[in-house]
Scaffold this active site. Sequence first.
Site, PDB file in Angstrom:
ATOM      1  CG  HIS A  82      -1.619   1.357   1.278  1.00  5.27           C
ATOM      2  ND1 HIS A  82      -2.924   1.574   0.728  1.00  5.27           N
ATOM      3  CD2 HIS A  82      -1.550   2.379   2.068  1.00  5.27           C
ATOM      4  CE1 HIS A  82      -3.503   2.788   1.128  1.00  5.27           C
ATOM      5  NE2 HIS A  82      -2.383   3.364   1.908  1.00  5.27           N
ATOM      6  NE  ARG A 168     -10.070  11.501   9.682  1.00  8.08           N
ATOM      7  CZ  ARG A 168      -8.960  10.688   8.851  1.00  8.08           C
ATOM      8  NH1 ARG A 168      -9.455   9.476   8.477  1.00  8.08           N
ATOM      9  NH2 ARG A 168      -7.934  11.004   8.684  1.00  8.08           N
ATOM     10  CE  LYS A 187      -8.923   2.565   2.843  1.00 13.48           C
ATOM     11  NZ  LYS A 187      -9.258   3.500   3.792  1.00 13.48           N
TER      12      LYS A 187
END
Length: 436
Positions: A82, A168, A187
């Site tokens: 990621h 947010r 995730k």
Amino acid sequence: MRAVDIIQKKRDNETLTTEEITFLLDNYLKGNVPDYQMSSFLMAVYFNGMAKDELKVFTERMMHSGDIIKFEKITKFLVDKHSTGGVGDKTTIALAPIFACFDIGTAKLSGRGLGHTGGTIDKFESIKGFTFPETRDELVNLVNKTGIGIMGYSDKIVPLDKKLYSLRDVTATVPSIPLIASSIMSKKLAVYADGIILDVKVGSGAFMKNLEDAETLADTMIDIGDSFDRKVVAILTDMDQPLGFAVGNSLEIIEAIETLKGNGPKDFTELVKTLAAIALIIKGDETDIEVAKTKVDEVIHSGKALSHLKDFIRNCGGEEKIVDDYSYLKIAEKTYDFKAEKDGYVSKIEAESVGKAAMVLGAGRATKADIIDHSVGVVLEKKIGSKVKAGDVLAKIYYSKEETLNSSIEKLKEAFEISNEHLAERDVIIKIKKNF
């Protein structure tokens, strides 16, 4: 139990219990806790942070707010790489085929790009006929067949993250390290992998602008992974200038392919080789990163990695001939040479401005509804430390619409600085951290 009492407790920097965090998050997802109360809680976290145990529970509730995906039918060792996002970040395109050479599978859920950073899905969709798997079974079959599987995110994966992020975004609580770490790791944990590699970008073109914050984020995500017994490596990488030379979807596909042919940019090649070497260490095939890099070199120069990319493209219905003939990719025919106005050395290339220079051409999205033009973008001719003379080309702009060119030029003017000081070439790898 009342939401207001939990907010007050976090406001006063007291440690919340498992039951309190669970109550607050579960009821927010159900709609029983209103946005204004959750906004107050997020602001309290922004100022006071979270303890390790709090963050574990918070991440766990996020993770279990939707589907948990395990790939029991995949026969390969799975590594999920990621990236926190950056300009010119086409890493997955080159890295996944290298993984496949070592029987390391990529079963990855990716997103489309928004803003100045492009998404992996957008880049692959530059290829004519290319389609991603639409179901879990299709993804599993693709991974078992080619070693590579990528598909779009489902709204059923961590739906609480999507709801919280929207809040947010409008309450100035996005730059909270515990909230960022939980968002990413929930995730990663919801979609199973045997190992997780986190490429944490640092610099002007990244979300984390300075090394101290980037290290804190990396350490926090490693701690979360550790609490769930997952092997996690975080690699801090430079994003004070774009990664590689190409910024734009089809252009980045070409650069990734050239890297698998052994002709990639120095910084991008080094990043890809390091990430692949780390995956070999996580898998247990190697213990020394330099030895692992040598093995990665071998599969690149043998053509094996390129063959895996071809196989993946073919199995996704794409035109595999692009690997050998770039005319099968759509590249904008109109070009403009952005030139240096004086002699000196390139002392700065503001990555975000380069990303915006590509975005205004159509390479990125200002809103989710925008349609990507895969053919456009910017290709740098110089990097930080390069010596230039007035009139030298600093970057080439590929554009489709005349009305977008001037905006792109202005963004590049903001990006480049030339000075009399000769700066050394930047190392793309800043630091590597791991929990095993």
